[in-house]
Design an enzyme around this catalytic site. Structure first.
Site, PDB file in Angstrom:
ATOM      1  N   ASP A   1      42.345  31.926  27.985  1.00 19.56           N
ATOM      2  CA  ASP A   1      43.041  31.979  26.696  1.00 19.56           C
ATOM      3  C   ASP A   1      42.144  32.563  25.607  1.00 19.56           C
ATOM      4  O   ASP A   1      41.005  32.104  25.402  1.00 19.56           O
ATOM      5  CB  ASP A   1      43.483  30.572  26.286  1.00 19.56           C
TER       6      ASP A   1
ATOM      7  N   ASP B   1      36.536  32.865  30.573  1.00 20.41           N
ATOM      8  CA  ASP B   1      37.604  32.021  30.052  1.00 20.41           C
ATOM      9  C   ASP B   1      38.887  32.856  30.055  1.00 20.41           C
ATOM     10  O   ASP B   1      38.841  34.085  30.166  1.00 20.41           O
ATOM     11  CB  ASP B   1      37.231  31.592  28.628  1.00 20.41           C
TER      12      ASP B   1
END
Length: 410
Positions: free
Chosen positions: A199, A197
């Protein structure tokens, strides 16, 4: 006619063959290992097993060898000679008679990696006791790293990996340490694709909030995010609602946001080390390609996928284009990247922090929750709760020394 097969090789020490366990310990210096085996060579013994550990300048060397031919007299001579050599080297020695090799390790073998900051004696004792309580036996322990966290690995046999993982997850939560349990075997070293991922995982920021700051709508974006977290909006609804608030921003804001992005500590080291070890690395994000494409170029990533902000006549329209990357989309992209990389899904690693990463974490061979929400920590295979992304390397069995060697400038 094909040639006959060669006869099977007979082990150096069967169950009934007399053996000697020779233990040497004391201050380490060059030549100890060679000296011991030079001494044993005079008695024409075979080496069955060797184990050597050096801790803070003190050596412990164990050699399991066949007993010398010639019965008690020859064994007595070996004992006397080894003790004399050890005394001349200012070492202590112990020689134990027995029969055969080490007892076979139990079925069900796992690697248990424990990360502590610091790693206390109390937590180590509790982890060891829990391993024993599941029927496991600790065959070997060694340190993977001493900074930025202390990481140690237990080689465990006799307990099934899933049962061990469940038991230790409960213990780790009580102790405040990170524990990862993975099955032993070649597959661990063969994991050749890592997907992260972006963020709050690869980077410290939430990209939508960086854009919102330039639009002067941070509070409105935060409220939509809160509604999504309360379950009032699904991810796609919240994405459209938040992006709509960015309508009219000039395209020049993209460069400003790229400059504001802060990598998570250890991110560069993690990616550089993985690449030098032959892994492929990718990112999937509910954020925007305007940022992930830049990260892909800067960090040398193999794969990157995210949502795309629509820009018309030099301004953001408040809409996104193309396929939406949501919770299910991240898992779908993991599978796509694995297929393109030619890597079985069982040999992939996924890293994330939020609920929208859960499908991806569960689909991967190893799912790592990184500084994640409680619901994610409970559902992932393992969790890392220290602020250094490169600690994930220790879960793959990579030592700090190997990390430093891989990152030495050529």
């Amino acid at each position: 006619m094909s040639a006959p097969l060669p006869p099977p090789v007979t082990p150096a020490a069967g169950d009934d063959v007399p053996t000697l366990l020779v233990k040497i310990f004391g201050k380490d210096r060059p030549g100890i290992t060679a000296g011991l085996f030079d001494t044993l060579a005079a008695y024409a013994v075979d080496v069955v097993d060797i184990e050597q550990v050096v801790t803070r300048g003190r050596i412990t060397l164990c050699a399991l060898v066949t007993a010398p031919a010639g019965g008690a007299a020859a064994e007595g001579g070996l004992r006397s000679t080894v003790h004399s050599w050890a005394e001349s080297m200012h070492l202590q020695t112990e020689i134990i008679s027995g029969r055969g090799d080490n007892r076979p390790r139990g079925t069900g073998r796992s690697h248990v990696t424990v990360l502590g900051h610091p790693l206390t004696a109390e937590s180590t004792a509790a982890i060891a006791a829990r391993i024993t309580g599941t029927g496991g036996n600790i065959d070997r322990i060694f340190r993977l790293a001493k900074y930025p966290v202390t990481a140690v690995e237990f080689a465990v046999s006799g307990a099934e990996t899933e049962a061990l993982r469940t038991a230790l997850a409960i213990e780790a939560a009580k102790l405040g340490v990170d524990v990862a349990v993975v099955a032993a075997g070649l597959q661990r070293r063969a994991q050749r694709l890592v997907v992260m991922d972006v963020d709050s995982t690869l980077i410290q920021d939430e990209v939508i909030e960086l854009f919102a700051a330039h639009a002067g709508c941070e509070a409105e974006v935060a409220e939509v995010t809160a509604r999504a977290m309360r379950g009032e909006l699904d991810f796609e609804q919240s994405l459209h609602a938040r992006v709509a608030l960015l309508e009219g921003l000039p395209e020049s804001v993209v460069d400003k946001v790229r400059a504001e992005v802060r990598l998570t500590p250890g991110a560069r080291t993690l990616i550089r080390t993985l690449k030098r070890l032959g892994f492929q690395v990718g990112v999937v994000s509910g954020g925007f390609t305007q940022v992930t494409d830049d990260l892909r170029e800067r960090l040398g990533l193999d794969f990157a996928s995210a949502n795309t902000l629509e820009i018309v006549d030099g301004r953001l329209t408040g809409r996104v284009t193309g396929e939406i990357v949501d919770r299910a989309g991240k898992a779908r992209l993991l599978r796509r990247f694995a297929a393109e990389a030619g890597v079985p899904l069982s040999q992939t690693v996924a890293i994330g922090d939020g609920a929208n990463d859960l499908d991806m974490l569960n689909a991967a061979g190893l799912g790592v929750a990184f500084n994640a929400k409680p619901v994610v920590r409970e559902a992932a295979h393992t969790a890392v709760n220290v602020p250094f992304l490169d600690t994930v390397l220790y879960l793959l069995g990579v030592t700090r020394e190997e990390v430093e060697a891989a990152n030495t400038h050529e």
